[in-house]
Every structure is written in structure tokens, then in C-alpha cells.
Design a protein around this motif. Structure first.
Motif, short mmCIF file in Angstrom:
data_model
loop_
_atom_site.label_atom_id
_atom_site.label_comp_id
_atom_site.label_asym_id
_atom_site.label_seq_id
_atom_site.Cartn_x
_atom_site.Cartn_y
_atom_site.Cartn_z
N PRO A 1 5.36 48.81 -39.46
CA PRO A 1 5.69 48.81 -38.04
C PRO A 1 4.50 48.53 -37.13
CG PRO A 1 5.64 51.05 -38.90
CD PRO A 1 5.52 50.14 -40.08
N GLY A 2 3.28 48.76 -37.63
CA GLY A 2 2.10 48.47 -36.82
C GLY A 2 1.47 49.73 -36.23
N THR A 3 0.18 49.61 -35.94
CA THR A 3 -0.59 50.68 -35.29
C THR A 3 -1.35 50.07 -34.12
OG1 THR A 3 -0.88 51.93 -37.35
CG2 THR A 3 -2.44 52.38 -35.57
N LEU A 4 -1.13 50.63 -32.94
CA LEU A 4 -1.84 50.16 -31.75
C LEU A 4 -3.14 50.94 -31.62
CD1 LEU A 4 -1.96 48.41 -29.19
CD2 LEU A 4 -0.74 50.24 -28.00
N VAL A 5 -4.25 50.24 -31.66
CA VAL A 5 -5.58 50.85 -31.51
C VAL A 5 -6.16 50.44 -30.16
CG1 VAL A 5 -7.92 51.02 -32.45
CG2 VAL A 5 -5.95 50.86 -34.01
N VAL A 6 -6.51 51.43 -29.36
CA VAL A 6 -7.12 51.17 -28.05
C VAL A 6 -8.52 51.75 -28.07
CG1 VAL A 6 -6.96 51.58 -25.56
CG2 VAL A 6 -4.88 51.25 -26.91
N VAL A 7 -9.51 50.89 -27.89
CA VAL A 7 -10.91 51.31 -27.88
C VAL A 7 -11.37 51.34 -26.43
CG1 VAL A 7 -13.23 50.85 -28.74
CG2 VAL A 7 -11.25 50.23 -30.13
N THR A 8 -11.84 52.49 -25.99
CA THR A 8 -12.29 52.65 -24.61
C THR A 8 -13.82 52.67 -24.56
OG1 THR A 8 -12.21 55.07 -24.77
CG2 THR A 8 -10.24 53.94 -23.98
N GLU A 9 -14.34 52.30 -23.42
CA GLU A 9 -15.80 52.20 -23.25
C GLU A 9 -16.43 53.58 -23.23
OE1 GLU A 9 -19.02 49.91 -20.33
OE2 GLU A 9 -16.88 49.99 -19.84
N LYS A 10 -17.55 53.70 -23.93
CA LYS A 10 -18.29 54.95 -23.96
C LYS A 10 -19.31 54.96 -22.84
CE LYS A 10 -20.32 58.05 -27.39
NZ LYS A 10 -20.73 58.18 -28.81
N LEU A 11 -19.38 56.09 -22.11
CA LEU A 11 -20.33 56.18 -21.01
C LEU A 11 -21.75 56.10 -21.53
CD1 LEU A 11 -18.72 59.00 -18.84
CD2 LEU A 11 -18.73 56.55 -18.38
N PRO A 12 -22.61 55.35 -20.86
CA PRO A 12 -24.02 55.29 -21.29
C PRO A 12 -24.69 56.66 -21.21
CG PRO A 12 -23.52 53.56 -19.68
CD PRO A 12 -22.34 54.49 -19.71
N GLN A 13 -25.74 56.83 -22.00
CA GLN A 13 -26.45 58.10 -22.03
C GLN A 13 -27.07 58.42 -20.68
OE1 GLN A 13 -26.36 60.09 -24.62
NE2 GLN A 13 -27.54 61.68 -23.60
N HIS B 1 -17.46 52.31 -36.44
CA HIS B 1 -18.27 51.64 -35.40
C HIS B 1 -17.41 50.70 -34.55
CE1 HIS B 1 -21.62 53.33 -37.61
NE2 HIS B 1 -21.29 52.64 -38.68
N LEU B 2 -16.35 51.25 -34.01
CA LEU B 2 -15.40 50.44 -33.25
C LEU B 2 -16.05 49.75 -32.06
CD1 LEU B 2 -12.31 52.82 -33.26
CD2 LEU B 2 -12.56 50.68 -34.52
N GLN B 3 -15.57 48.56 -31.79
CA GLN B 3 -16.02 47.78 -30.64
C GLN B 3 -14.84 47.57 -29.70
OE1 GLN B 3 -17.48 44.16 -32.39
NE2 GLN B 3 -18.95 45.21 -33.74
N LEU B 4 -15.17 47.23 -28.45
CA LEU B 4 -14.10 46.99 -27.48
C LEU B 4 -13.17 45.86 -27.93
CD1 LEU B 4 -16.09 47.32 -24.13
CD2 LEU B 4 -14.62 49.02 -25.22
N ALA B 5 -13.74 44.87 -28.63
CA ALA B 5 -12.94 43.74 -29.11
C ALA B 5 -11.99 44.14 -30.25
CB ALA B 5 -13.86 42.62 -29.59
N ASP B 6 -12.16 45.33 -30.81
CA ASP B 6 -11.27 45.78 -31.88
C ASP B 6 -9.93 46.29 -31.35
OD1 ASP B 6 -13.23 45.20 -33.72
OD2 ASP B 6 -14.06 47.23 -33.73
#
Length: 208
Positions: A121-133, A99-104
């Protein structure tokens, strides 16, 4: 004296590389792009025994995500409560964030706790906005409005093409039938005229 000191330091030099190798931490994947509401998996692997394992967010803020230790209840940060699951053991642990959020969005690193602290070394996680229904529904409606007239136009075109082909075929058949009738009519007239003439010549004249 120097030789004796070297002999004393030799066991320490032999053990040091082994300790460094034992404290090495691997982490995968390097980066991930996910939609809001999706899940990501981060795997932390190490050599040798560990006292514990952290997953920390190092950017944009420095926060503890989890602390895991074999045989104990994992500690999960309040922001991630109910959204973290684990699989594997402490030395090869996969941490799933749901349940990823943009703040994650951020950089997440594994930190192995031994006699020292060793970072992955680290993992870069980029959460993008989901288009509304509603946006998806509008796009589907626009697609239907565009596709329906196109399909109707193609249907009318194909029907017209089929009718044209039928008309041409029918016209060809009628022309062949007419030609055949004309040929038969000429033959009949010729035979009838010949037959009548013969009959006229063979009948005697009773009035002579």
C-alpha cells in the motif's frame, strides 16, 4: 458439454484464490514524519515464497531504492548508498533508511516479485528541516535572559518577605517585654512606698 467444461475449470478456480492470497503484501507504517538526519523503518511482509523484493520511491519521482533477494548481495540505489540497513528475511524484511535528507520525502512502496508483481500500500515519509544549532543556542540564550531577571526578582521578593516577617516578630517580642517591665516596675514602687511608710511610723521621736 457445459458440465464437462465446468469440471475442468474447477481446479483452476480453487487454486486461484490461494495464489492471490499468497501474493498479498503488507507494509507498515502508513506514514512517518522525521527530522532531517533521523532514521525511519519500513517493513514489507508477504505470504509464500518470493523471487525478490523491491522498495521503490513512487512519488515525487519513480526510483528503485533497494532490491533484496535471499542469499544475494542487496542492490542499493546510489542516492541511498551507505544509508540503508536490513533486518529480517525476504518475506518479512525491515528496511532502515538513515541520515534522512529533505529530498528523501516521498511515497515508498514494497514490490514483491513472484510470478507476478504485487505492490504494497505504500508508506509516506515526510522529512522536515532541522533547526540549526545556532538557532537553538539563540533560543536558549533568550530563555536565560528572561529567566535570570525573573529569578532575581523572585529572590529579592522572598528575602524582603522574610525580613518583614522577622521585623514583625521582633516588634511583637519587644512589645511583650516592655509590657512585662512596666508591670514589674509598678509593683516595686508600691512595695517600696509601703515599706518606707511602715518604717517611718515605727521609729520613735527622740526629740520629744
Amino acid at each position: 458439454m457445459a458440465g464437462l467444461l465446468g469440471l475442468q475449470l474447477l481446479p483452476m478456480l480453487l487454486v486461484l484464490p490461494c495464489n492471490l492470497a499468497a501474493q498479498e503484501v503488507w507494509q507498515s507504517p502508513t506514514y512517518m514524519i522525521a527530522l532531517e538526519g533521523d532514521s525511519v523503518n519500513i517493513t514489507c511482509s508477504s505470504r509464500g515464497p518470493l523471487l525478490g523484493l523491491y522498495l521503490k520511491q513512487r512519488w515525487p519521482n519513480c526510483n528503485n531504492v533497494i532490491y533484496y533477494e535471499n542469499g544475494k548481495e542487496p542492490t542499493v540505489d546510489q542516492r541511498f548508498q551507505g544509508r540503508i540497513t536490513f533486518s529480517g528475511l525476504q518475506y518479512n524484511l525491515t528496511i532502515s533508511m538513515h541520515h534522512l535528507q529533505l529530498a528523501d520525502t516521498g511515497d515508498y512502496a514494497c514490490q514483491a516479485i513472484t510470478n507476478d508483481e504485487v505492490w504494497g500500500p505504500g508508506t509516506l515519509v515526510v522529512v522536515t528541516e532541522k533547526l540549526p544549532q545556532t538557532v537553538n543556542t539563540c533560543q536558549e540564550t533568550q530563555l536565560i535572559h528572561f529567566a535570570l531577571p525573573t529569578a532575581l526578582a523572585m529572590g529579592f521578593f522572598l528575602v524582603g518577605l522574610g525580613l518583614g516577617a522577622v521585623c514583625v516578630l521582633r516588634r511583637t517580642q519587644i512589645q511583650k517585654l516592655c509590657c512585662a517591665k512596666e508591670k514589674n516596675s509598678v509593683c516595686v514602687v508600691y512595695e517600696d512606698m509601703s515599706h518606707n511608710r511602715c518604717n517611718t511610723m515605727s521609729i520613735p521621736n527622740h526629740y520629744q
